[in-house]
Design an enzyme around this catalytic site. Structure first.
Site, PDB file in Angstrom:
ATOM      1  N   HIS A 241       0.785  -1.243   0.000  1.00 60.59           N
ATOM      2  CA  HIS A 241       0.000   0.000   0.000  1.00 60.59           C
ATOM      3  C   HIS A 241       0.821   1.301   0.000  1.00 60.59           C
ATOM      4  O   HIS A 241       0.702   2.139  -0.882  1.00 60.59           O
ATOM      5  CB  HIS A 241      -0.878   0.047   1.254  1.00 60.59           C
ATOM      6  CG  HIS A 241      -1.721  -1.147   1.475  1.00 60.59           C
ATOM      7  ND1 HIS A 241      -2.871  -1.384   0.768  1.00 60.59           N
ATOM      8  CD2 HIS A 241      -1.600  -2.178   2.348  1.00 60.59           C
ATOM      9  CE1 HIS A 241      -3.429  -2.503   1.212  1.00 60.59           C
ATOM     10  NE2 HIS A 241      -2.673  -3.002   2.167  1.00 60.59           N
TER      11      HIS A 241
HETATM   12  C1  BDR Z   1      -2.977   0.629   5.453  1.00 55.88           C
HETATM   13  O1  BDR Z   1      -3.141   0.125   6.788  1.00 55.88           O
HETATM   14  C2  BDR Z   1      -1.916  -0.409   7.246  1.00 55.88           C
HETATM   15  O2  BDR Z   1      -2.082  -1.755   7.590  1.00 55.88           O
HETATM   16  C3  BDR Z   1      -0.904  -0.262   6.148  1.00 55.88           C
HETATM   17  O3  BDR Z   1       0.343   0.185   6.669  1.00 55.88           O
HETATM   18  C4  BDR Z   1      -1.497   0.748   5.202  1.00 55.88           C
HETATM   19  O4  BDR Z   1      -1.065   2.059   5.502  1.00 55.88           O
HETATM   20  C5  BDR Z   1      -3.725  -0.285   4.498  1.00 55.88           C
HETATM   21  O5  BDR Z   1      -5.069  -0.317   4.804  1.00 55.88           O
END
Ligand code: BDR
Ligand code: CA
Length: 312
Positions: A241
């Site tokens: 992400h």
């Molecule tokens: C987001 O939530 C966290 O688990 C990850 O770092 C990312 O920023 C994804 O939903």
């Protein structure tokens, strides 16, 4: 060569945050002014240690790290331990971090940099938006000093932390509401696009093929992350992400975006933290965000692996 973009990375490391740090700190198109931390994937204290751990391992010694908010604006903190583990960065064995922490808080550091830097700064929050909302609320006069906020959060589709809410927005919906209504240019890089950045086995092979300590460390991080994604959501490869938001700053052509209205659900019994993205302009609300729709995944992975290859 064009000037590097002055940028602050606000994060909650976190496996994908860790690779976002590596990308932001090494790419010549970015002048990384600070790393600020926020509670999210783990407590703020643990996320701060993790930012120091990854910077220590990578030899990133010239970027200040400042501690941010330990709680969301309202309500109690809900952490992402179910994805990132007890430390927030489970997988590798970590030694004592050698990189220290700033005496300024995250908000103090962001405010000072916005004031002092000759150019407007791009803020890249890849965790809950608490620190950014606090800056916007306490210093609205500094909005013109923010070039853009490129955030990882939300989705045009369903959520991951709840059926309708993505984790970063769900942890602090009121902060997200403040950011999206701030009038500052916001680019939302949500799950609909970050789920196109899957660390498939070929990616892990390319990282371990670098033959470096950092390549191996990234493989260990992604291997733990992969098991979490399989267990929790049935993904066979995990999405990276946060690095996608950094990639958008480095090269906007990697991430296609469209201007649309986005409002944050703060009240819903089952939908709090949902990003209501009005793709068809049905609500009559004004466009307040650029929303990411498509990633050039092969070029994104080339960029990411090239970044990791710059470390020992
Ligand atoms: C987001 O939530 C966290 O688990 C990850 O770092 C990312 O920023 C994804 O939903
Ligand atoms: Ca994150």
């Amino acid at each position: 060569m064009p000037m590097a973009t002055p940028m602050i990375l606000d994060c909650d490391p976190g496996h994908d945050d860790a690779l976002a740090i590596l990308l932001a700190a090494s790419h010549p198109a970015i002048d990384l002014l600070a790393i600020t931390t926020v509670a999210g994937n783990q407590t703020m204290e643990k996320c701060t240690i993790n930012a120091r751990r990854i910077c220590s391992a990578a030899g990133i010694t010239d970027v200040p790290i400042a501690k941010g908010a330990a709680e969301p604006l309202l309500g109690t903190l809900h952490i992402g331990e179910y994805v990132h583990g007890v430390s927030g960065l489970d997988g590798p064995e970590w030694g004592e971090p050698t990189v220290g922490v700033s005496s300024e808080s995250a908000v103090e550091l962001i405010v000072r940099l916005l004031r002092e830097h000759p150019e407007p700064i791009t803020l890249v929050p890849v965790g809950p938006l608490t620190n950014i909302a606090l800056v916007l609320k306490s210093h609205p006069e500094l909005k013109p000093k923010i070039r853009e906020i490129v955030l990882m959060g939300g989705s045009t589709e369903r959520g991951n932390d709840t059926p309708y809410a993505e984790f970063n927005i769900k942890v602090d919906p009121e902060a997200a509401d403040i950011v999206f209504r701030s009038g500052v240019q916001v680019t939302m890089v949500g799950l609909n696009v970050t789920h196109q950045a899957l660390a498939v086995p070929e990616v892990l092979e390319r990282l371990s093929g670098l033959g470096t300590r950092m390549g191996d460390l990234c493989v260990e991080l992604l291997t733990f992350f992969s098991a979490s994604y399989l267990r929790t959501w049935g993904f066979t490869s995990p999405p990276l992400h946060d690095a996608v938001a950094v990639a958008r700053v480095i090269d906007p052509t990697l991430v296609e975006c469209i201007p649309v209205p986005v409002v944050i659900e703060t009240m819903g019994r089952f939908t709090s933290g949902a990003t209501c993205v009005d793709l068809h302009h049905l609500t009559g609300e004004p466009d307040n965000a650029l929303v990411a729709m498509k990633l050039d995944a092969p070029r994104f992975w080339d960029l990411m692996i090239e970044a990791v290859s710059t470390y020992e």
